[in-house]
Design an enzyme around this catalytic site. Structure first.
Site, short mmCIF file in Angstrom:
data_model
loop_
_atom_site.label_atom_id
_atom_site.label_comp_id
_atom_site.label_asym_id
_atom_site.label_seq_id
_atom_site.Cartn_x
_atom_site.Cartn_y
_atom_site.Cartn_z
N CYS A 190 0.80 -1.23 0.00
CA CYS A 190 0.00 0.00 0.00
C CYS A 190 0.83 1.28 0.00
O CYS A 190 0.29 2.36 -0.22
CB CYS A 190 -0.95 0.02 1.20
SG CYS A 190 -2.18 -1.30 1.16
N HIS A 202 -9.30 2.85 -2.57
CA HIS A 202 -7.91 2.55 -2.22
C HIS A 202 -7.31 1.59 -3.25
O HIS A 202 -7.29 0.39 -3.04
CB HIS A 202 -7.90 1.92 -0.82
CG HIS A 202 -6.56 1.61 -0.26
ND1 HIS A 202 -5.37 2.00 -0.85
CD2 HIS A 202 -6.19 0.90 0.85
CE1 HIS A 202 -4.35 1.57 -0.11
NE2 HIS A 202 -4.83 0.89 0.90
#
Length: 405
Positions: free
Chosen positions: A108, A358
């Site tokens: 991430c 995301h």
């Protein structure tokens, strides 16, 4: 549970003059992103390179007047098909055969880590223009399987391990629950933060603040997910990962598709061209307990602030990848920030991943694009500081501190 020693005693201040010794410092002088779509919906057939190519091309066009060739493309990605996605995307963007490309995987934090690597190449003097960012197409990511003895059917698995056997390796939902419990982040605060993220994203879209950074893909030029949320509706949602837990689908980010990219040049070129930008003052990638990976931004932010000789009270704009409301609040509590109160205009002021989505490998670059829009396009005075940070599965944190020039 706030670390009181880090609580700011004053509102953010503006650094009046550039810092010494940054003549060849890397500077972000252009930033773009795609709209973000929920996986399986808006961009369900668009591969990662087809998401990345338009933003790479747009960023390169934004700085074409500098007359400097792109030296490299550094692109973060987590779940793509391999084959050096950055190189494929650079070719698809029309940059030419001579531009190489390298793909980075810090999960991430990949998009932000890619920008830090670009900054290192520029700071060293090896390159004068690097395009960096990230892309993720969860919708088209290949399915993976464990290799089995001949004749047996391969067994698919959900994700690669983040740690070796013998170390904690929680999925991100249970990890967010553990962090919420460890730092005393209530369900009520998580739901309130989620409502805030969506409300602010809707307001920013209505005001046109996203339009100036978005490059349309496939006829879509707006983020798919932001919507009005009601407190009562959020309160009715069950725990998503742990029985009787506090983390729900409503206060978690969705799996998403999207891409973002920035152009990084040395300060001497920026100054000669008279361009505004974000000078990279300090960057850090750190490790933390893999059982609580959401904590990673705390030591990462502390490190970059220490290196830059700044405090959290000096930072005017903070962009954190909003994987989970629980994780954001645990981090901001520890850093002395209150996004539900006094720091409402500082932390993710136009919403974040809870509302927008995301796209894992891209999200770290999306938050830099958001900083660029908020501070550079928004006309913040020189010396204004902005902070970007992300937590990473496996127990990492990535952070970068920028200064408006």
């Amino acid at each position: 549970m706030r670390d009181e020693a880090l609580t700011p005693e004053a509102r953010p201040t503006m650094m009046a003059t550039p810092r010494a010794g940054t003549g060849d410092a890397p500077v972000v002088v252009a930033a773009r992103r795609t709209p973000i779509g929920t996986a399986g919906h808006a961009f369900k057939t668009v591969t990662a390179d087809r998401l990345a190519a338009p933003v790479i091309a747009a960023v390169a066009a934004d700085v074409a007047h500098l007359g400097v060739p792109v030296g490299d493309v550094v692109l973060g990605n987590c779940t793509g098909p391999g084959g050096n996605l950055a190189r494929v995307s650079a070719l698809a963007a029309g940059l030419g055969h001579e531009v190489p490309g390298v793909t980075v995987d810090r999960q991430c934090g990949s998009g932000l880590a890619a920008i830090l690597l670009a900054g290192q190449a520029v700071r060293s003097g090896e390159m004068d223009l690097v395009v960096a960012g990230g892309a993720e197409s969860a919708s088209t990511a290949p399915l993976r399987a464990h290799r089995r003895p001949e004749g047996e059917i391969p067994v698919p698995y959900e994700r690669a391990p983040f740690t070796p056997e013998g170390h904690p390796d929680p999925d991100m939902g249970p990890a967010a629950e553990a962090l919420a419990a460890a730092r005393g982040v209530s369900r009520e605060r998580q739901d309130a933060y989620a409502r805030r993220s969506h409300a602010r994203a809707l307001a920013a879209r209505e005001a046109g603040r996203f339009a100036r950074e978005i490059v349309g893909v496939g006829g879509r030029d707006a983020d798919q997910r932001p919507r009005a949320l009601r407190a009562a509706s959020l309160a009715r949602l069950p725990a998503a990962f742990v029985p009787q837990g506090t983390v729900t689908a409503g206060n978690s980010s969705p799996i998403s598709d999207g891409a973002a990219a920035v152009a990084v040049v040395p300060e001497r070129l920026r100054a000669a061209a008279g361009l505004p930008g974000l000078r990279l003052l300090a960057g850090a990638v750190v490790g933390c307990d893999p059982g609580l990976p959401g904590w990673g931004p705390v030591p990462a932010v502390r490190r970059v602030l220490s290196r830059a000789g700044a405090g959290i009270a000096d930072v005017a704009a903070v962009e954190i990848v909003e994987a989970f409301a629980a994780q954001v609040l645990a981090v901001t509590d520890a850093l002395g920030l209150d996004p539900l109160g006094a720091d409402d205009e500082r932390v993710c002021a136009d919403g974040g991943a809870l509302a927008l989505g995301h796209p894992w490998g891209a999200s770290g670059a999306v938050v830099v694009a958001r900083l660029f829009s908020r501070l550079v396009t928004g006309g913040a005075p020189p010396g204004t500081l902005g902070l970007a940070t992300a937590a990473v599965g496996g127990g990492l944190g990535v952070a970068a501190l920028f200064e408006v020039v």
